[in-house]
Design an enzyme around this catalytic site. Structure first.
Site, PDB file in Angstrom:
ATOM      1  N   GLN A   1      -6.761  -6.983  -4.706  1.00  0.00           N
ATOM      2  CA  GLN A   1      -6.785  -7.457  -3.317  1.00  0.00           C
ATOM      3  C   GLN A   1      -7.876  -6.750  -2.515  1.00  0.00           C
ATOM      4  O   GLN A   1      -7.936  -5.520  -2.462  1.00  0.00           O
ATOM      5  CB  GLN A   1      -5.449  -7.242  -2.610  1.00  0.00           C
ATOM      6  CG  GLN A   1      -5.455  -7.956  -1.264  1.00  0.00           C
ATOM      7  CD  GLN A   1      -4.218  -7.721  -0.408  1.00  0.00           C
ATOM      8  OE1 GLN A   1      -3.979  -6.607   0.030  1.00  0.00           O
ATOM      9  NE2 GLN A   1      -3.443  -8.759  -0.179  1.00  0.00           N
TER      10      GLN A   1
ATOM     11  N   CYS B   1      -2.944  -8.614   6.951  1.00  0.00           N
ATOM     12  CA  CYS B   1      -2.582  -7.262   7.397  1.00  0.00           C
ATOM     13  C   CYS B   1      -2.568  -7.202   8.930  1.00  0.00           C
ATOM     14  O   CYS B   1      -3.545  -7.585   9.574  1.00  0.00           O
ATOM     15  CB  CYS B   1      -3.562  -6.235   6.824  1.00  0.00           C
ATOM     16  SG  CYS B   1      -3.118  -4.568   7.341  1.00  0.00           S
TER      17      CYS B   1
ATOM     18  N   LYS C   1      -3.969 -14.209   0.889  1.00  0.00           N
ATOM     19  CA  LYS C   1      -2.615 -13.869   1.343  1.00  0.00           C
ATOM     20  C   LYS C   1      -2.658 -13.783   2.867  1.00  0.00           C
ATOM     21  O   LYS C   1      -3.459 -13.036   3.428  1.00  0.00           O
ATOM     22  CB  LYS C   1      -2.164 -12.545   0.731  1.00  0.00           C
ATOM     23  CG  LYS C   1      -0.751 -12.142   1.135  1.00  0.00           C
ATOM     24  CD  LYS C   1      -0.242 -11.009   0.247  1.00  0.00           C
ATOM     25  CE  LYS C   1       1.153 -10.564   0.648  1.00  0.00           C
ATOM     26  NZ  LYS C   1       1.170  -9.762   1.874  1.00  0.00           N
TER      27      LYS C   1
ATOM     28  N   ARG D   1       9.158  -5.510  -0.373  1.00  0.00           N
ATOM     29  CA  ARG D   1      10.037  -4.346  -0.232  1.00  0.00           C
ATOM     30  C   ARG D   1      11.257  -4.390  -1.145  1.00  0.00           C
ATOM     31  O   ARG D   1      11.826  -3.352  -1.472  1.00  0.00           O
ATOM     32  CB  ARG D   1      10.454  -4.197   1.236  1.00  0.00           C
ATOM     33  CG  ARG D   1       9.289  -3.790   2.125  1.00  0.00           C
ATOM     34  CD  ARG D   1       9.559  -4.072   3.568  1.00  0.00           C
ATOM     35  NE  ARG D   1       9.747  -5.508   3.796  1.00  0.00           N
ATOM     36  CZ  ARG D   1      10.113  -6.038   4.934  1.00  0.00           C
ATOM     37  NH1 ARG D   1      10.352  -5.257   5.966  1.00  0.00           N
ATOM     38  NH2 ARG D   1      10.241  -7.353   5.063  1.00  0.00           N
TER      39      ARG D   1
ATOM     40  N   ALA E   1       0.853  -1.197   0.000  1.00  0.00           N
ATOM     41  CA  ALA E   1       0.000   0.000   0.000  1.00  0.00           C
ATOM     42  C   ALA E   1       0.884   1.241   0.000  1.00  0.00           C
ATOM     43  O   ALA E   1       1.854   1.327   0.748  1.00  0.00           O
ATOM     44  CB  ALA E   1      -0.907  -0.012   1.228  1.00  0.00           C
TER      45      ALA E   1
END
Ligand SMILES: Cc1cc2nc3c(=O)[nH]c(=O)nc-3n(C[C@H](O)[C@H](O)[C@H](O)COP(=O)(O)O)c2cc1C
Length: 312
Positions: A65, A95, A134, A219, A14
């Site tokens: 998603q 999350c 996920k 990342r 995000a």
């Protein structure tokens, strides 16, 4: 590739993996892109800020998603036209943010298997697209990756992505590849292993230690949309200015110039990380509110840099 499912994914980030960044990643060998997480409830209420997150301008396999906690909401929204261009619906059950968890969404679903199962079934029963989930190694400090993977497969998930950290770890510490391997062993559907892939060595390591079908890179792709070529050992040419231009032009299809200007800054900061005299450029662009002056300044900076290296 399995049944046309590519095996290299740009993990959703995000704030980073917007339509422009996803397009760049695809140009550099990424097989699956996933939108940033989108609230199923906000979609139901037709929130315009949410719908824009589903804009895409890329070719190839793409997933949208969604996060939420109510199966009935998922059942409604997966039929919406704005999801039509996607090949898969990815359900976020990983999350760890407090505001998400406190609503019973994201990783909180790893503690509520029956609710999680109901959500997966409601998506599966209301779309012809592939359905994926996920999730993480486990909630708080638990390791329930294998059990959760099995639940996903039993309720109709076509593939899953497992991030080898618990929700308490958030993004710190090392991803647990043994936990991911246990999920791989527990199911017969493709598993994407996720966590700490930053170069070809770490890519080979996660594949070797988990036995996964595919790999999701998060990342490691920030400031490096070309990482997928590196992972695949493929030659590539990355031109920062051209990449930023393409990124900006993609975002201008949906956002006003000042919003794009603001958004592109963090990407430029990541591209020029470690370059000599980058502070001056960063200070300058941080004050700018339009994409043209940002692009001009970036061009000057890169020109000066290439002249200096020629002088040497
Ligand atoms: C800034 C940031 C934003 C993220 N946003 C999402 C998201 O929207 N949906 C999601 O499933 N995971 C999200 N993640 C988790 C990543 O997709 C990934 O699972 C995690 O970073 C571990 O992979 P990595 O070690 O390759 O970064 C986010 C992570 C970061 C650092």
């Amino acid at each position: 590739m399995k049944n046309n499912l590519p095996d290299l994914m740009l993990s959703p980030l995000a704030g980073y993996t917007d339509a422009g960044f996803r397009k760049l990643a695809k140009m550099y060998g990424c097989g699956i892109t996933v939108t940033e997480m989108v609230s199923a409830k906000a979609l139901l209420y037709k929130n315009p800020n949410t719908k824009v997150l589903l804009f895409n301008d890329e070719s190839g396999f793409k997933a949208a998603q969604l996060f939420g906690s109510e199966a009935s909401v998922f059942a409604e929204v997966v039929k919406f036209d704005c999801l039509a261009p996607f090949d898969a619906i990815d359900i976020n059950m990983g999350c760890p943010q407090r505001k998400i968890i406190s609503n019973g969404e994201g990783c909180a679903l790893m503690e509520d298997l029956s609710r999680a199962a109901k959500i997966i079934r409601s998506v599966k029963n209301n779309t012809d697209k592939l359905v994926s989930v996920k999730f993480r190694k486990g909630y708080i400090n638990k390791n329930s990756a294998a059990e959760f993977a099995k639940m996903c497969a039993d309720n109709g998930a076509d593939y899953i992505t497992v991030h080898g950290r618990t929700s308490s770890q958030q993004f710190s510490g090392k991803a647990d590849y043994a936990a991911i391997a246990s999920a791989v062993k527990a199911v017969n559907i493709p598993v994407f292993a996720n966590g700490d892939v930053i170069d070809r060595n770490s890519y080979l390591k996660i594949k070797d230690e988990t036995g996964c079908f595919g790999v999701a890179v998060g990342r490691g792709a920030i400031g490096k949309p070309y990482i997928f070529c590196e992972l695949l050992n493929k030659d590539y040419n990355f031109d920062i200015l051209e990449a930023v231009k393409l990124h900006i032009n993609t975002l201008l299809k949906i956002y006003a110039d000042h919003i794009v200007a603001n958004d592109i800054k963090k990407h430029i900061v990541n591209y020029v990380k470690g370059m000599r005299n980058n502070k001056e450029l960063i200070n300058f662009i941080m004050q700018k509110k339009d994409t043209l002056s940002i692009l001009n300044e970036l061009k000057n900076f890169l020109n000066k840099k290439s002249n200096t290296s020629q002088d040497i």
